[in-house]
Design a protein around this motif. Structure first.
Motif, mmCIF file in Angstrom:
data_model
loop_
_atom_site.group_PDB
_atom_site.id
_atom_site.type_symbol
_atom_site.label_atom_id
_atom_site.label_comp_id
_atom_site.label_asym_id
_atom_site.label_seq_id
_atom_site.Cartn_x
_atom_site.Cartn_y
_atom_site.Cartn_z
ATOM 1 N N TYR A 1 -15.380 -20.268 -5.284
ATOM 2 C CA TYR A 1 -16.628 -19.811 -5.529
ATOM 3 C C TYR A 1 -17.656 -20.797 -5.278
ATOM 4 O O TYR A 1 -17.453 -22.106 -5.473
ATOM 5 C CB TYR A 1 -16.935 -19.330 -6.815
ATOM 6 C CG TYR A 1 -15.884 -18.242 -7.483
ATOM 7 C CD1 TYR A 1 -16.156 -16.876 -7.069
ATOM 8 C CD2 TYR A 1 -14.596 -18.621 -8.113
ATOM 9 C CE1 TYR A 1 -15.148 -16.032 -7.712
ATOM 10 C CE2 TYR A 1 -13.813 -17.722 -8.506
ATOM 11 C CZ TYR A 1 -14.192 -16.250 -8.163
ATOM 12 O OH TYR A 1 -13.245 -15.595 -8.680
ATOM 13 N N SER A 2 -19.028 -20.265 -4.783
ATOM 14 C CA SER A 2 -20.022 -21.440 -4.339
ATOM 15 C C SER A 2 -21.118 -20.533 -4.403
ATOM 16 O O SER A 2 -21.338 -19.208 -4.054
ATOM 17 C CB SER A 2 -19.851 -22.184 -3.122
ATOM 18 O OG SER A 2 -19.821 -21.385 -2.153
ATOM 19 N N ALA A 3 -22.463 -21.267 -4.732
ATOM 20 C CA ALA A 3 -23.510 -20.569 -4.693
ATOM 21 C C ALA A 3 -24.262 -20.729 -2.999
ATOM 22 O O ALA A 3 -24.018 -21.668 -2.474
ATOM 23 C CB ALA A 3 -24.703 -21.192 -5.440
ATOM 24 N N GLU A 4 -24.473 -19.633 -2.397
ATOM 25 C CA GLU A 4 -25.033 -19.516 -1.016
ATOM 26 C C GLU A 4 -26.354 -18.800 -1.062
ATOM 27 O O GLU A 4 -25.993 -17.546 -1.001
ATOM 28 C CB GLU A 4 -23.825 -19.212 -0.270
ATOM 29 C CG GLU A 4 -23.938 -19.298 1.290
ATOM 30 C CD GLU A 4 -22.824 -19.095 2.014
ATOM 31 O OE1 GLU A 4 -22.818 -18.500 2.844
ATOM 32 O OE2 GLU A 4 -21.776 -20.040 1.953
ATOM 33 N N GLN B 1 -14.480 -16.288 -2.279
ATOM 34 C CA GLN B 1 -13.539 -16.448 -1.200
ATOM 35 C C GLN B 1 -11.924 -16.297 -1.789
ATOM 36 O O GLN B 1 -11.697 -17.255 -2.450
ATOM 37 C CB GLN B 1 -14.104 -17.712 -0.575
ATOM 38 C CG GLN B 1 -13.199 -17.920 0.777
ATOM 39 C CD GLN B 1 -13.796 -19.048 1.567
ATOM 40 O OE1 GLN B 1 -13.279 -19.377 2.781
ATOM 41 N NE2 GLN B 1 -14.776 -20.027 0.953
ATOM 42 N N PRO B 2 -11.249 -15.503 -1.344
ATOM 43 C CA PRO B 2 -9.776 -15.670 -1.956
ATOM 44 C C PRO B 2 -9.240 -16.564 -1.004
ATOM 45 O O PRO B 2 -9.552 -16.963 -0.038
ATOM 46 C CB PRO B 2 -9.407 -14.059 -1.319
ATOM 47 C CG PRO B 2 -10.448 -13.327 -0.988
ATOM 48 C CD PRO B 2 -11.590 -14.165 -0.769
ATOM 49 N N THR C 1 -8.348 -15.943 2.589
ATOM 50 C CA THR C 1 -9.414 -16.371 3.643
ATOM 51 C C THR C 1 -9.750 -17.830 3.602
ATOM 52 O O THR C 1 -9.836 -18.361 4.849
ATOM 53 C CB THR C 1 -10.651 -15.824 2.972
ATOM 54 O OG1 THR C 1 -10.478 -14.322 2.923
ATOM 55 C CG2 THR C 1 -11.621 -15.823 3.851
ATOM 56 N N TRP C 2 -9.862 -18.648 2.541
ATOM 57 C CA TRP C 2 -9.980 -19.972 2.857
ATOM 58 C C TRP C 2 -8.781 -20.749 3.916
ATOM 59 O O TRP C 2 -9.010 -21.459 4.306
ATOM 60 C CB TRP C 2 -9.861 -20.701 1.511
ATOM 61 C CG TRP C 2 -9.976 -22.268 1.286
ATOM 62 C CD1 TRP C 2 -10.956 -22.871 1.987
ATOM 63 C CD2 TRP C 2 -9.246 -23.018 0.614
ATOM 64 N NE1 TRP C 2 -10.771 -24.197 1.731
ATOM 65 C CE2 TRP C 2 -9.757 -24.281 0.869
ATOM 66 C CE3 TRP C 2 -8.421 -22.868 -0.282
ATOM 67 C CZ2 TRP C 2 -9.244 -25.316 0.156
ATOM 68 C CZ3 TRP C 2 -7.875 -24.077 -0.951
ATOM 69 C CH2 TRP C 2 -8.312 -25.329 -0.612
ATOM 70 N N PHE C 3 -7.626 -20.264 3.412
ATOM 71 C CA PHE C 3 -6.328 -20.792 4.338
ATOM 72 C C PHE C 3 -6.734 -20.594 5.714
ATOM 73 O O PHE C 3 -6.325 -21.521 6.572
ATOM 74 C CB PHE C 3 -5.143 -20.210 3.565
ATOM 75 C CG PHE C 3 -4.551 -21.102 2.441
ATOM 76 C CD1 PHE C 3 -5.359 -21.610 1.469
ATOM 77 C CD2 PHE C 3 -3.240 -20.381 2.116
ATOM 78 C CE1 PHE C 3 -4.730 -22.242 0.642
ATOM 79 C CE2 PHE C 3 -2.807 -21.032 0.879
ATOM 80 C CZ PHE C 3 -3.613 -21.863 0.273
ATOM 81 N N ASP C 4 -7.191 -19.426 6.127
ATOM 82 C CA ASP C 4 -7.418 -18.914 7.544
ATOM 83 C C ASP C 4 -8.299 -19.898 8.116
ATOM 84 O O ASP C 4 -8.072 -20.434 9.165
ATOM 85 C CB ASP C 4 -7.905 -17.462 7.760
ATOM 86 C CG ASP C 4 -6.724 -16.624 7.333
ATOM 87 O OD1 ASP C 4 -5.648 -16.859 7.709
ATOM 88 O OD2 ASP C 4 -7.120 -15.359 7.148
ATOM 89 N N ARG C 5 -9.544 -20.449 7.467
ATOM 90 C CA ARG C 5 -10.355 -21.278 7.737
ATOM 91 C C ARG C 5 -10.056 -22.658 7.891
ATOM 92 O O ARG C 5 -10.256 -23.351 8.841
ATOM 93 C CB ARG C 5 -11.591 -21.305 6.769
ATOM 94 C CG ARG C 5 -12.427 -20.038 6.778
ATOM 95 C CD ARG C 5 -13.503 -20.136 5.818
ATOM 96 N NE ARG C 5 -14.601 -21.311 6.125
ATOM 97 C CZ ARG C 5 -15.180 -21.754 5.176
ATOM 98 N NH1 ARG C 5 -15.029 -21.388 4.068
ATOM 99 N NH2 ARG C 5 -15.883 -22.771 5.523
ATOM 100 N N VAL C 6 -9.122 -23.012 7.055
ATOM 101 C CA VAL C 6 -8.311 -24.248 7.071
ATOM 102 C C VAL C 6 -7.573 -24.220 8.342
ATOM 103 O O VAL C 6 -7.596 -25.540 9.222
ATOM 104 C CB VAL C 6 -7.678 -24.757 5.811
ATOM 105 C CG1 VAL C 6 -6.590 -25.986 5.964
ATOM 106 C CG2 VAL C 6 -8.401 -24.856 4.681
#
Length: 126
Positions: free
Chosen positions: A39-42, A49-50, A53-58
């Motif tokens: 989680y982050s403020a944007e 972000q599950p 999804t983060w792993f795909d970005r990495v």
């Protein structure tokens, strides 16, 4: 906090740092529970972000280690509130992005796992 718990939590955090720096989602998976979210403020809203999804970005970005980027890993504090709950504040970076992470951890049958990550990103020279 039992010394064995502290050592186990620190090991999870160092595996997280290694996975982030190496772009290694297997190491990240060893640290983050399968149901974890980031989680982050944007732009005044909330980014949820599950883990997948983060792993795909990495996987789709160059690993900081291969780019020769310096590490800036630091455990700022660990607070264990019971035999199976803890929170850690850590600092890490993929320069020029520097992160402050608040990591919620639970002790599961598989050991200590990060179940949520709230993070802040700051852009600066590395």
């Amino acid at each position: 906090m039992a010394n064995s718990d502290l050592a186990a939590i620190e090991a999870v955090l160092h595996t997280y740092f290694d996975g982030l720096h190496e772009g290694d989602t297997e190491k990240l998976a060893a640290s983050f529970h399968a149901c974890s979210h980031l989680y982050s403020a944007e732009d005044g809203g909330l980014l949820d972000q599950p883990r997948a999804t983060w792993f795909d970005r990495v996987r789709n970005r160059p690993a900081p280690s291969k780019a020769g980027l310096a590490r800036h890993d630091q455990i700022l504090f660990i607070d264990q509130s019971g035999p199976d709950t803890a929170i850690a504040k850590v600092a890490c970076a993929i320069p020029p992005r520097f992160f402050t992470d608040y990591l919620s951890l639970l002790k599961t049958a598989e050991g200590w796992k990060i179940v949520s990550k709230i993070f802040r990103t700051e852009m600066r020279e590395g």
